[in-house]
Design an enzyme around this catalytic site. Structure first.
Site, PDB file in Angstrom:
ATOM      1  N   ARG A  11       0.696  -1.254  -0.017  1.00  0.00           N
ATOM      2  CA  ARG A  11       0.043   0.093   0.006  1.00  0.00           C
ATOM      3  C   ARG A  11       0.772   1.110  -0.105  1.00  0.00           C
ATOM      4  O   ARG A  11       0.734   2.244  -0.738  1.00  0.00           O
ATOM      5  CB  ARG A  11      -0.666   0.120   1.197  1.00  0.00           C
ATOM      6  CG  ARG A  11      -2.031  -1.035   1.296  1.00  0.00           C
ATOM      7  CD  ARG A  11      -2.957  -1.080   0.186  1.00  0.00           C
ATOM      8  NE  ARG A  11      -3.643  -0.131  -0.049  1.00  0.00           N
ATOM      9  CZ  ARG A  11      -3.977   0.437  -1.400  1.00  0.00           C
ATOM     10  NH1 ARG A  11      -3.820  -0.156  -2.388  1.00  0.00           N
ATOM     11  NH2 ARG A  11      -4.587   1.702  -1.426  1.00  0.00           N
ATOM     12  N   ASP A  33      10.644  -5.891  -5.108  1.00  0.00           N
ATOM     13  CA  ASP A  33       9.580  -6.533  -4.136  1.00  0.00           C
ATOM     14  C   ASP A  33       9.824  -8.119  -4.592  1.00  0.00           C
ATOM     15  O   ASP A  33       9.491  -8.348  -5.879  1.00  0.00           O
ATOM     16  CB  ASP A  33       8.285  -5.916  -4.524  1.00  0.00           C
ATOM     17  CG  ASP A  33       7.212  -6.545  -3.508  1.00  0.00           C
ATOM     18  OD1 ASP A  33       7.135  -7.788  -3.325  1.00  0.00           O
ATOM     19  OD2 ASP A  33       6.530  -5.761  -2.775  1.00  0.00           O
ATOM     20  N   CYS A 150       1.489   7.136  10.414  1.00  0.00           N
ATOM     21  CA  CYS A 150       0.494   8.075  10.142  1.00  0.00           C
ATOM     22  C   CYS A 150      -0.407   8.439  11.095  1.00  0.00           C
ATOM     23  O   CYS A 150      -0.661   9.760  10.847  1.00  0.00           O
ATOM     24  CB  CYS A 150      -0.372   6.989   8.879  1.00  0.00           C
ATOM     25  SG  CYS A 150      -1.328   5.628   9.829  1.00  0.00           S
ATOM     26  N   ARG A 232      -9.692  -0.579  15.644  1.00  0.00           N
ATOM     27  CA  ARG A 232      -9.760  -0.759  14.386  1.00  0.00           C
ATOM     28  C   ARG A 232     -11.154  -0.981  13.938  1.00  0.00           C
ATOM     29  O   ARG A 232     -11.654  -1.541  14.614  1.00  0.00           O
ATOM     30  CB  ARG A 232      -9.051  -1.840  13.991  1.00  0.00           C
ATOM     31  CG  ARG A 232      -7.641  -1.721  14.198  1.00  0.00           C
ATOM     32  CD  ARG A 232      -6.838  -0.852  13.213  1.00  0.00           C
ATOM     33  NE  ARG A 232      -5.789  -0.497  13.381  1.00  0.00           N
ATOM     34  CZ  ARG A 232      -4.721  -0.956  12.575  1.00  0.00           C
ATOM     35  NH1 ARG A 232      -4.914  -1.814  11.430  1.00  0.00           N
ATOM     36  NH2 ARG A 232      -3.337  -0.752  12.620  1.00  0.00           N
TER      37      ARG A 232
END
Length: 333
Positions: A11, A33, A150, A232
């Protein structure tokens, strides 16, 4: 323009790449990756369930990923020490696998020719920087840094403005946080964190977060004065911070609104936003701010005790700050 390699095309890796192409502030020259082959990279970069289709061209050509006509070298190494960043011309590496978050592990990138590493996650031992809060403390003797989390990027700018103007005696933070990739689609095993293994789409899950304590690392005067937790919730993206704090100096809620609005138009423009609109989480999808203060959602119990609300796109706002931090670091070379 600084040349950048991205390790981990998940992401954050993909959205840092998007942010780099949208802004034109840094030059992505390589991606590593081991779990995604080149054609799959094209597909994953082009189509995004949350942020929509990439507005540009993306294709595979001669073993490279070509975005908007720009060729990007592709590696598929599991061991970061084996990635030939130097050969690809990458000076900075964004470490966005979520795995190599310590100085020692992230330092492996330096062996392949990278000059600096930016960890896109909190780190136990790497110095953490939050744009608009403590980025000025960066100096170019530092080879490995962290862009914090974040949530820390959402909380710290708000906490800074409040603390600078009124003084925070102590505070508790709750983040109501969107689902992330570490969660489970249905109930499954999750190591020692049993609750985290419950189905993400069907539960509100209390969880731990180091975000509030991390603010004490980027604003030393607040060390030991803030802690927090997370819920969450079943949304795919956008989260919201609820900071409840005791103020040293008396302040009316309108006074708080005023100083946050001033900061959002001045020193923290582009980092801290301000809104008086009747917003909900979807309204911040793909928003590039670290934090947007919701003036209408907060409440004051009295002149010393307040609850302040700030929204953030936990994927895209953060990814844009990773780019901004690299631009800032490059300006110190």
């Amino acid at each position: 323009m600084v040349k950048v390699g991205v390790n981990g095309f998940g992401r954050i890796g993909r959205l840092v790449t998007r942010a780099a192409f949208n802004s034109g502030k840094v030059d992505i020259v390589a991606i590593n990756d081991p779990f995604i082959d080149l054609n799959y990279m094209v597909y994953m970069f082009q189509y995004d369930s949350t942020h929509g289709k990439f507005h540009g061209t993306v294709k595979a050509e001669n073993g490279k990923l070509v975005i908007n006509g720009k060729s990007i070298s592709i590696f598929q190494e599991r061991d970061p020490a084996n990635i030939k960043w130097g050969d690809a011309g990458a000076e900075y590496v964004v470490e966005s696998t979520g795995v190599f978050t310590t100085m020692e592990k992230a330092g492996a990138h330096l062996k392949g020719g990278a000059k600096r590493v930016i960890i896109s996650a909190p780190s136990a031992d790497a110095p953490m920087f939050v744009m608009g809060v403590n980025h000025e403390k960066y100096d170019n003797s530092l080879k490995i840094v962290s862009n914090a989390s974040c949530t820390t990027n959402c909380l710290a700018p708000l906490a800074k403005v409040i603390h600078d103007n009124f003084g925070i005696v102590e505070g508790l933070m709750t983040t109501v946080h969107a689902i992330t990739a570490t969660q489970k689609t249905v109930d499954g095993p999750s190591g020692k964190l049993w609750r985290d293994g419950r189905g993400a789409a069907q539960n509100i899950i209390p969880a731990s977060t180091g975000a509030a304590k991390a603010v004490g690392k980027v604003i030393p005067e607040l060390n030991g004065k803030l802690t927090g937790m997370a819920f969450r919730v079943p949304t795919p993206n956008v989260s919201v911070v609820d900071l409840t704090c005791r103020l040293e100096k008396a302040a009316k809620y309108d006074d708080i609104k005023k100083v946050v609005k001033q900061a959002s138009e001045g020193p923290l423009k582009g980092i801290l936003g301000y809104t008086e609109d009747q917003v909900v989480s979807c309204d911040f999808n793909s928003d590039t701010h670290s934090s947007t203060f919701d003036a209408g959602a907060g409440i004051a119990l009295n002149d010393h005790f307040v609850k302040l609300i700030s929204w953030y796109d936990n994927e895209f706002g953060y990814s844009n700050r990773v780019v901004d931090l690299m631009v800032h670091m490059a300006s110190k070379e």
